[in-house]
Design a protein around this motif. Structure first.
Motif, mmCIF file in Angstrom:
data_model
loop_
_atom_site.group_PDB
_atom_site.id
_atom_site.type_symbol
_atom_site.label_atom_id
_atom_site.label_comp_id
_atom_site.label_asym_id
_atom_site.label_seq_id
_atom_site.Cartn_x
_atom_site.Cartn_y
_atom_site.Cartn_z
ATOM 1 N N LEU A 1 3.408 7.399 4.908
ATOM 2 C CA LEU A 1 3.393 8.286 3.744
ATOM 3 C C LEU A 1 3.871 9.690 4.118
ATOM 4 C CD1 LEU A 1 0.059 7.182 2.032
ATOM 5 C CD2 LEU A 1 2.388 6.751 1.223
ATOM 6 N N LEU B 1 -8.098 6.297 -3.814
ATOM 7 C CA LEU B 1 -7.042 5.970 -2.861
ATOM 8 C C LEU B 1 -7.608 5.319 -1.605
ATOM 9 C CD1 LEU B 1 -4.736 9.112 -3.176
ATOM 10 C CD2 LEU B 1 -4.039 6.736 -3.550
ATOM 11 N N LEU C 1 -6.424 13.554 2.082
ATOM 12 C CA LEU C 1 -6.768 12.133 2.127
ATOM 13 C C LEU C 1 -7.212 11.738 3.533
ATOM 14 C CD1 LEU C 1 -6.845 9.450 0.561
ATOM 15 C CD2 LEU C 1 -4.467 9.074 1.255
ATOM 16 N N LEU D 1 0.822 -1.208 0.000
ATOM 17 C CA LEU D 1 0.000 0.000 0.000
ATOM 18 C C LEU D 1 0.859 1.263 0.000
ATOM 19 C CD1 LEU D 1 -2.805 -1.018 2.524
ATOM 20 C CD2 LEU D 1 -2.956 -0.878 0.029
ATOM 21 N N THR D 2 1.946 1.241 0.738
ATOM 22 C CA THR D 2 2.818 2.426 0.791
ATOM 23 C C THR D 2 3.376 2.756 -0.577
ATOM 24 O OG1 THR D 2 3.435 2.013 3.104
ATOM 25 C CG2 THR D 2 4.925 3.390 1.795
ATOM 26 N N GLN E 1 0.819 6.692 -6.828
ATOM 27 C CA GLN E 1 -0.395 7.393 -7.257
ATOM 28 C C GLN E 1 -0.385 8.853 -6.820
ATOM 29 O OE1 GLN E 1 -4.258 5.708 -7.013
ATOM 30 N NE2 GLN E 1 -3.579 3.594 -7.268
ATOM 31 N N LEU E 2 0.083 9.102 -5.608
ATOM 32 C CA LEU E 2 0.167 10.489 -5.141
ATOM 33 C C LEU E 2 1.112 11.302 -6.021
ATOM 34 C CD1 LEU E 2 0.246 9.885 -1.288
ATOM 35 C CD2 LEU E 2 -1.543 11.105 -2.553
ATOM 36 N N LEU F 1 -8.476 1.828 -2.506
ATOM 37 C CA LEU F 1 -7.258 1.014 -2.617
ATOM 38 C C LEU F 1 -6.770 0.557 -1.250
ATOM 39 C CD1 LEU F 1 -4.704 -0.084 -4.094
ATOM 40 C CD2 LEU F 1 -3.736 2.217 -3.865
ATOM 41 N N THR F 2 -6.846 1.458 -0.285
ATOM 42 C CA THR F 2 -6.304 1.158 1.043
ATOM 43 C C THR F 2 -7.279 0.429 1.952
ATOM 44 O OG1 THR F 2 -7.017 3.299 1.928
ATOM 45 C CG2 THR F 2 -4.835 3.201 0.911
ATOM 46 N N ARG G 1 2.351 1.715 -3.588
ATOM 47 C CA ARG G 1 1.314 2.020 -4.587
ATOM 48 C C ARG G 1 0.728 3.414 -4.355
ATOM 49 N NH1 ARG G 1 -2.226 -3.424 -5.986
ATOM 50 N NH2 ARG G 1 -0.459 -4.754 -6.581
ATOM 51 N N CYS G 2 0.491 3.749 -3.104
ATOM 52 C CA CYS G 2 -0.039 5.091 -2.819
ATOM 53 C C CYS G 2 0.988 6.164 -3.147
ATOM 54 C CB CYS G 2 -0.460 5.191 -1.355
ATOM 55 S SG CYS G 2 -1.975 4.304 -0.955
ATOM 56 N N ARG G 3 2.245 5.896 -2.843
ATOM 57 C CA ARG G 3 3.291 6.871 -3.177
ATOM 58 C C ARG G 3 3.322 7.117 -4.674
ATOM 59 N NH1 ARG G 3 7.774 6.129 -5.440
ATOM 60 N NH2 ARG G 3 7.808 3.887 -5.030
#
Length: 371
Positions: A312, A292, A327, A267-268, A274-275, A295-296, A270-272
């Protein structure tokens, strides 16, 4: 039959650190002698016994001889004729090779007390090279005692480099490596563990993805999260955060990290990623934020989401911090969406899911400034 307090208990007492566990070595005894006194044998590879009252571990003095590769490549010899000094000689570092006798007198054949005073992590004997796991243990002790000024002695670092060059580290099994990594992530200065591994060239074998181009960023993220949280999954996620998502997921899996650690790593990263695609000047739109959160799995896993936000915060660029705040706000407001109320309005089945999503989206849109 003589009994000695050994190892970490002696070291920590001399350092003024509270002693948590006490280990003992028994010299001049056989397994039969121990059993006759009410001790219970628990060791399979070598004789270790539990005290009948305290349940503390008492091991018969032993020596070890290398006969293969890796952690299990040893022949253990334990008999009444093995001396205390022979038992201490097989240990990893001089500060772990001290003992106290029945009169509380220090037994220190390898000058561990002096190394303790001078803040050196130094190997006891050339036998150190027979067990590659000792490289990780030394790095872990460096991470634990770095705040007290300890550092790895030059000759020990040179020996560790030679062990890596000889291919010894390649024979370590992932489960044993993870045990040491997990413990190191919990130490006072976990970044030092990876710095020591880098200095002796072991990091390139164990976590090759953290090359020189990424290591500084990884350690900065780990240092940041370590000041705020001590959960293993958050610290591992921060460490692997500079990697592309697929690489990070593969490394966490290859390390045999627990599922919760692997999930937060995934998750870290993938979110990084996407952000990083969102415009920092205008901020995220409601749909971006909702995706987001989906996703999480923020609503079903709120505690994990909080840990993710913490990681994050140590990972994303400063210009993305406002989006991260949005977020968090979006998670808070959408958590209040009540499915029962929507059901009472006649929504059900697939339509209920769509209604829930639309209500979440509406609430997020109400948070955002209009452009």
């Amino acid at each position: 039959m003589d009994t000695y307090l050994v190892g970490g208990a002696v070291r920590d007492e001399l350092l003024g650190i509270p002693v948590k566990d006490r280990d003992w070595v028994v010299v001049g005894a056989s397994p039969e002698d121990m059993l006759a006194q009410g001790y219970r044998q628990v060791g399979a590879d070598f004789p270790v016994f539990l005290h009948p009252q305290t349940n503390e571990e008492y091991a018969l003095a032993r020596t070890e001889r290398k006969q293969g590769h890796g952690y299990h490549g040893f022949v253990v010899y334990s008999a009444p004729d093995v001396t205390l000094e022979e038992d201490l000689r097989r240990r990893d570092l001089t500060i772990n090779a001290m003992a106290r006798d029945a009169d509380n007198q220090l037994v220190d054949p390898f000058n561990g007390h002096q190394d303790l005073t001078d803040r050196w992590l130094r190997h006891v004997s050339p036998a150190f090279a027979e067990d590659p796991l000792r490289i990780l243990r030394t790095a872990r002790f460096a991470a634990r005692f770095a705040p007290k000024g300890f550092r790895v002695a030059d000759e020990t670092m040179a020996l560790m480099r030679q062990m890596v060059a000889d291919g010894e580290v390649n024979h370590l099994v992932p489960e044993r490596v993870w045990q040491e990594v997990q413990r190191a992530l919990q130490e006072q200065a976990p970044t030092v563990f990876f710095e020591v591994l880098q200095a002796c060239n072991a990091l390139a074998v164990l976590i090759p993805e953290l090359d020189e181009s990424r290591l500084a960023t990884a350690l900065a993220a780990l240092r940041c999260i370590s000041a705020k949280a001590d959960a293993t999954d958050t610290r591992l996620a921060a460490l692997l955060s500079p990697l592309p998502a697929r690489q990070a997921e593969h490394r966490a899996q290859a390390m045999k990290a627990p599922n919760e650690c692997q999930q937060l790593v995934r998750l870290t990263t993938r979110c990084r990623e996407q952000l990083g695609t969102l415009p920092a000047d205008t901020g995220a739109c409601a749909e971006d934020l909702l995706q987001l959160l989906e996703l999480t799995d923020a609503w079903r896993k709120p505690e994990r989401f909080d840990r993710l936000i913490g990681v994050l915060g140590c990972v994303v660029e400063r210009r993305q911090a406002p989006i991260l705040e949005q977020l968090q706000q979006a998670a808070n407001t959408t958590a209040q969406v009540n499915a029962r109320e929507l059901m009472a309005q006649g929504h059900k089945g697939k339509a209920l899911g769509q209604a829930i999503r639309q209500e979440r989206l509406r609430r997020i849109q109400a948070l955002l400034p209009t452009h």
